[in-house]
Every structure is written in C-alpha cells, then in structure tokens.
Design an enzyme around this catalytic site. Structure first.
Site, PDB file in Angstrom:
ATOM      1  N   GLY A 164     -20.894  29.158 -29.116  1.00 20.39           N
ATOM      2  CA  GLY A 164     -20.303  30.535 -29.859  1.00 20.39           C
ATOM      3  C   GLY A 164     -19.694  29.912 -30.941  1.00 20.39           C
ATOM      4  O   GLY A 164     -18.813  29.191 -30.669  1.00 20.39           O
ATOM      5  N   ALA A 172     -11.557  20.754 -43.334  1.00 18.26           N
ATOM      6  CA  ALA A 172     -10.509  19.631 -43.196  1.00 18.26           C
ATOM      7  C   ALA A 172     -11.538  18.335 -42.939  1.00 18.26           C
ATOM      8  O   ALA A 172     -11.034  17.263 -43.695  1.00 18.26           O
ATOM      9  CB  ALA A 172      -9.860  19.753 -42.140  1.00 18.26           C
ATOM     10  N   VAL A 173     -12.505  18.575 -42.323  1.00 16.84           N
ATOM     11  CA  VAL A 173     -13.420  17.262 -42.091  1.00 16.84           C
ATOM     12  C   VAL A 173     -14.008  16.747 -43.339  1.00 16.84           C
ATOM     13  O   VAL A 173     -14.002  15.550 -43.823  1.00 16.84           O
ATOM     14  CB  VAL A 173     -14.606  17.647 -41.006  1.00 16.84           C
ATOM     15  CG1 VAL A 173     -15.717  16.585 -41.031  1.00 16.84           C
ATOM     16  CG2 VAL A 173     -13.876  17.767 -39.735  1.00 16.84           C
ATOM     17  N   ARG A 177     -26.974  27.475 -29.740  1.00  9.44           N
ATOM     18  CA  ARG A 177     -26.852  27.047 -28.104  1.00  9.44           C
ATOM     19  C   ARG A 177     -28.247  26.389 -28.205  1.00  9.44           C
ATOM     20  O   ARG A 177     -29.308  26.946 -28.448  1.00  9.44           O
ATOM     21  CB  ARG A 177     -26.800  28.259 -27.259  1.00  9.44           C
ATOM     22  CG  ARG A 177     -25.375  29.124 -27.460  1.00  9.44           C
ATOM     23  CD  ARG A 177     -25.308  29.807 -26.248  1.00  9.44           C
ATOM     24  NE  ARG A 177     -24.194  31.051 -26.490  1.00  9.44           N
ATOM     25  CZ  ARG A 177     -22.894  30.486 -26.293  1.00  9.44           C
ATOM     26  NH1 ARG A 177     -22.305  29.412 -25.964  1.00  9.44           N
ATOM     27  NH2 ARG A 177     -21.967  31.603 -26.694  1.00  9.44           N
ATOM     28  N   SER A 230     -20.940  21.529 -25.637  1.00  7.14           N
ATOM     29  CA  SER A 230     -21.373  20.730 -26.855  1.00  7.14           C
ATOM     30  C   SER A 230     -20.726  19.188 -26.840  1.00  7.14           C
ATOM     31  O   SER A 230     -21.293  18.506 -27.064  1.00  7.14           O
ATOM     32  CB  SER A 230     -20.714  21.542 -27.990  1.00  7.14           C
ATOM     33  OG  SER A 230     -21.046  22.943 -27.978  1.00  7.14           O
ATOM     34  N   ASP A 284     -12.848  30.988 -25.945  1.00 11.40           N
ATOM     35  CA  ASP A 284     -12.432  30.997 -24.479  1.00 11.40           C
ATOM     36  C   ASP A 284     -10.933  29.965 -24.183  1.00 11.40           C
ATOM     37  O   ASP A 284     -10.600  30.216 -23.009  1.00 11.40           O
ATOM     38  CB  ASP A 284     -13.813  30.373 -23.835  1.00 11.40           C
ATOM     39  CG  ASP A 284     -14.765  31.490 -23.822  1.00 11.40           C
ATOM     40  OD1 ASP A 284     -14.455  32.626 -24.461  1.00 11.40           O
ATOM     41  OD2 ASP A 284     -15.783  31.346 -23.558  1.00 11.40           O
ATOM     42  N   GLY A 332       0.882  44.618 -21.866  1.00 11.82           N
ATOM     43  CA  GLY A 332       1.504  45.313 -20.803  1.00 11.82           C
ATOM     44  C   GLY A 332       0.587  45.955 -19.786  1.00 11.82           C
ATOM     45  O   GLY A 332       0.614  47.131 -19.321  1.00 11.82           O
ATOM     46  N   ARG A 366       5.091  56.853 -10.531  1.00 17.12           N
ATOM     47  CA  ARG A 366       6.369  56.416 -11.151  1.00 17.12           C
ATOM     48  C   ARG A 366       6.199  57.618 -12.511  1.00 17.12           C
ATOM     49  O   ARG A 366       7.489  57.509 -13.219  1.00 17.12           O
ATOM     50  CB  ARG A 366       6.422  55.097 -11.429  1.00 17.12           C
ATOM     51  CG  ARG A 366       7.726  54.506 -11.934  1.00 17.12           C
ATOM     52  CD  ARG A 366       7.799  53.103 -12.117  1.00 17.12           C
ATOM     53  NE  ARG A 366       7.255  52.329 -13.017  1.00 17.12           N
ATOM     54  CZ  ARG A 366       7.260  52.494 -14.248  1.00 17.12           C
ATOM     55  NH1 ARG A 366       7.914  53.469 -14.851  1.00 17.12           N
ATOM     56  NH2 ARG A 366       6.646  51.582 -15.313  1.00 17.12           N
TER      57      ARG A 366
HETATM   58  O1  F6P Z   1     -18.085  31.388 -27.005  1.00 19.03           O
HETATM   59  C1  F6P Z   1     -17.809  31.747 -25.908  1.00 19.03           C
HETATM   60  C2  F6P Z   1     -18.179  33.169 -25.652  1.00 19.03           C
HETATM   61  O2  F6P Z   1     -17.852  34.029 -26.481  1.00 19.03           O
HETATM   62  C3  F6P Z   1     -17.826  33.621 -24.164  1.00 19.03           C
HETATM   63  O3  F6P Z   1     -16.493  34.115 -24.055  1.00 19.03           O
HETATM   64  C4  F6P Z   1     -19.053  34.571 -23.829  1.00 19.03           C
HETATM   65  O4  F6P Z   1     -19.217  34.838 -22.689  1.00 19.03           O
HETATM   66  C5  F6P Z   1     -20.188  34.140 -24.529  1.00 19.03           C
HETATM   67  O5  F6P Z   1     -19.738  33.089 -25.676  1.00 19.03           O
HETATM   68  C6  F6P Z   1     -21.168  34.933 -25.107  1.00 19.03           C
HETATM   69  O6  F6P Z   1     -22.218  34.221 -25.614  1.00 19.03           O
HETATM   70  P1  F6P Z   1     -23.182  34.789 -26.703  1.00 19.03           P
HETATM   71  O7  F6P Z   1     -23.111  34.190 -28.079  1.00 19.03           O
HETATM   72  O8  F6P Z   1     -24.627  33.995 -26.120  1.00 19.03           O
HETATM   73  O9  F6P Z   1     -23.308  36.101 -26.678  1.00 19.03           O
END
Ligand code: F6P
Length: 333
Positions: free
Chosen positions: A21, A32-33, A82, A115, A138, A196, A222
């Site tokens: 992702g 930077a690379v 992916r 990866s 994440d 919160g 409350r």
């Molecule tokens: O990159 C991580 C993430 O954003 C996760 O938080 C999420 O579950 C997933 O990728 C979503 O993936 P995709 O790009 O396949 O929708």
C-alpha cells in the site's frame, strides 16, 4: 573474500521501488535515495510499480531532476503494487536475473512487512545487497517505532473524526468510525486517544460488546451529547464496524451510525514529520549500501533513525501498546 566484501566492491548502481500500500512520505524517501546515491557516486534507477514492475523490467535511470518538486506530494511517483507471486522462489529468481541484466546491483525497497520478506528472500537466494525502508500507514514494521506515512494518516483520520464529532454533538448521536490497519491496531489507538473517543475497538480478539455498550450508556447518563467509537479495520473493511453497530442495537437498543474512512487515510500531502523521517531514512539507506551494511532496514529506535538488520525487521510486531490502551480508557470516562 566474504560475500559482503565481494558485493561492496561491485556496488555501482542502485534501484529503488515502492511495494504494498502507498503511504504519504514515500516520495520524500525516493528523493532522498536518488539524491544521496548521486552524491555517493552511485547511478540510481527507479523501478515502476513495485515487484510487479521489476518482473516486467519496468526500470529506468533517474537523476536529480527526476525527483524535483515531489516531496510535498502524496502517493508515490514510482507507483506501487501488491505482488503475491513474489513469494515464489522461481519468480524471485527471474527478478534477480532481470536486475542483473539491467545492471542494477543493489536495491532499496520501500514498503511494509510483506515487502521486507520478499527483499530478505532475494538477498538469501541471490545475494542482492538490499535495504528496506518502512513505508506503510499501519506502523506495524518490526524493530521500528515508526513507519513512513503513519503521522499523515493519523492526522487525516483525526481531522475527519473531529468533523464527525461536530455533527454527532448537534444530533446527540453515536458514531462508529472505522480507521485502516487490517493487521495493526496502531492507527486506531492513536486516533482514539487524539479524538477523545469513548471507545476503541481493536482488531485482535473478540470485542467486549457489553463493556462498549455500558460505556456509551454511562456517558449519556453523565450528560455527554455524543459518543465516538473508533474501530480498527477487521478482516474486510466494515466487518467489525457493522458488527459493533448491530450488537449495540441488539443488546442495548442503541442506534449508531457507521463511517468508514478507508483510503482517504492513504493519500494527501505528508506532514513535516513524515517528510523529515523519510528523508533521513532514504539518506541512511544509501550510506548503508556504501558501507557494506546489508541486508539492513532503516528504523526509528529510541527516537533516532538507525540501521537494523533486515532479519530483525521481518519478525512480527508486538501486540498493541498497552500504555496507550490504558491512557485511552482512563481519559474517556
Ligand atoms: O497499506 C496498509 C493498508 O492501508 C491497510 O491499512 C489496509 O488494510 C490495506 O492496506 C488496504 O489495502 P488495499 O490497498 O489492497 O485496499
């Protein structure tokens, strides 16, 4: 001559790719690379669309201008993918062959856990000097306190939840807001504390619906005029959030609305913090290659950007931060 020395002698070129992702700040890392590589006398190459692009030979030379005016932009100029096929040894053999044919003798992989695992196998099987940079919203890459894009994603989600809180208060409603992180509780915990939230539901174990319902009712008693429940994305988007909504209705006759923030959290201009860390990481990646430190990953440890072994970085990350869980519970009464 050791494998390490032999590789050190021959590194003249470096390829960079993004995988998994996308995350805000990846462009700063690419910049930077590329620029550090040029400064260190390495010829830099971009690989388009991650491991999939590598397998298609989608590789091109880059220079200082190729990465001009990109650091403020979300997404990644190299695009990403992916690539489940990369888990197969014969596919990695093909990838190594393509890299050699194109004259790429080292690699920087910007991505998450999966990866990194592909990168580690590429090193083990084909001895390609490799450095990983943690790029995922994440924040679930092992051995690093931080991954590129997390701060921006949390900021985006917090801004959204603040807006939802406005309307929730006006209408005296309960909202269930799902944030990303399929296998990670990190975004949910940070967003929960920063907004919160009355409750945070994590994506590990079975949620304590009784507790969630009692907390909401206690707040209403409350005099609270709104409630927010932050839910970490479960196996599929919406699954956990809608099950919380249904249980609240069934057990407590509580009506609630579900809002799934989804991919909005993956885009947008990176925050200064993401830009800074990504720039430091990209810089360190090239220094590691130059110094013969591979296979390594660049991590944040004790607040500092440091190299760690790739081996350490592919372990599973620890369970949710119990201090944050406790903080959220203490403050949300
Ligand atoms: O990159 C991580 C993430 O954003 C996760 O938080 C999420 O579950 C997933 O990728 C979503 O993936 P995709 O790009 O396949 O929708």
């Amino acid at each position: 001559m050791t494998k390490k020395n032999r590789s050190l002698k021959t590194i003249k070129t470096v390829g960079v790719l993004c995988s998994g992702g996308d995350s805000p700040g990846m462009n700063c890392a690419i910049r930077a690379v590329i620029r550090t590589a040029l400064g260190q006398g390495l010829a830099p190459y971009g690989i388009q669309k991650g491991y999939s692009g590598l397998l298609e030979g989608n590789i091109f030379k880059m220079n200082a201008s190729s990465v001009g005016n990109i650091m403020q932009k979300g997404g990644t100029i190299l695009q990403t993918s992916r690539c489940p096929e990369f888990f197969k040894a014969e596919i990695r053999k093909e990838a190594a062959h393509i890299l050699r044919r194109k004259g790429i003798d080292s690699l920087v992989v910007i991505g998450g856990n999966g990866s990194y695992k592909g990168a580690m196998d590429l090193w083990r099987e084909h001895h390609i000097p490799i450095i990983g940079l943690p790029g995922t919203i994440d924040n679930d890459v092992s051995a690093s306190e931080y991954s590129i894009g997390f701060d921006t994603a949390v900021q985006t989600a917090v801004e959204a939840v603040d807006k939802i809180r406005d309307t929730a208060s006006s209408h005296e409603r309960t909202f269930i807001v799902e944030v990303m992180g399929r296998h990670s509780p990190a975004i949910a915990l940070s967003v929960g504390v920063c907004t919160g939230a009355e409750n945070i539901v994590l994506n590990s174990g079975t949620p304590d619906f009784e507790q969630i319902g009692q907390d909401i009712l206690k707040g209403i008693k409350r005099g609270k005029n709104s409630s927010i429940i932050i839910v970490a994305e479960g196996k599929t988007p919406g699954s956990l959030a809608y099950s919380v909504r249904d249980k609240l209705k069934e057990k407590f006759k509580l009506n609630s609305h579900v809002c799934i923030l989804g991919h909005i959290q993956r885009g947008g201009n990176p925050t200064p913090s993401d830009r800074l860390i990504a720039s430091q990481m990209g810089f360190q990646a090239i220094l590691c290659l130059k110094n013969g430190q591979f296979p390594y990953a660049i991590a944040v440890q004790n607040g500092k950007v440091v190299p760690v072994t790739l081996e350490e970085s592919i372990k599973d990350k620890n369970s949710p931060d119990s201090l944050l869980i406790n903080l959220a519970r203490t403050l949300s009464i």
